[in-house]
Design a protein around this motif. Structure first.
Motif: not given
Length: 144
Positions: A3-17
């Motif tokens: 599986t190829h999973v994409l995780v958008p990161l903006d540096g917020s606690p929610q994106s790290w979660a």
């Protein structure tokens, strides 16, 4: 097939979660972190009244730093021997850029953080997660 999973990161606690959720649940596949630099935000400095020529370069560097932090977190979780981790920095409108990346890179699933805005704030600011959920051609998991 992995599986190829994409995780958008903006540096917020929610994106790290969201990233931590992907690391915990998709070991053995491929995880790509995507930081999107919005060109409008990247053009102005701390004061909205003046143009900062280096703001865009700093925004790109921040994206690279987030990718390095993601690699460190994945290494701490012990998944790098079984999971391919890639970090990408793109420029564009965040929701649109995330969806274009999915279309162009054979992504199977998106794991995205939600800032949990509601009411007027959500209407005025919009929601990247909501736009991605509504338009994504693949399953989306929202992590708060």
């Amino acid at each position: 097939m992995a599986t190829h999973v994409l995780v958008p990161l903006d540096g917020s606690p929610q994106s790290w979660a969201a990233f931590d959720y992907a690391v915990s649940n998709y070991d053995g596949g491929a995880i790509t972190t995507l930081h999107v630099v919005d060109p409008i935000e990247g053009m102005y400095g701390d004061y909205d009244s003046y143009y900062d020529a280096q703001a865009y370069e700093r925004a790109l560097e921040r994206g690279d730093e987030l990718g390095d932090q993601a690699r460190d977190r994945a290494d701490d979780a012990g998944i790098l021997e079984t999971t391919v981790l890639e970090s990408v920095v793109e420029t564009g409108q965040p929701a649109r850029t995330i969806l274009e990346y999915v279309d162009e890179n054979d992504v199977d699933h998106i794991v995205i953080g939600s800032h949990g805005r509601s009411g007027v704030a959500r209407i005025l600011l919009g929601s990247v997660a909501e736009t991605v959920i509504r338009r994504a051609p693949v399953p989306v998991t929202v992590v708060r």
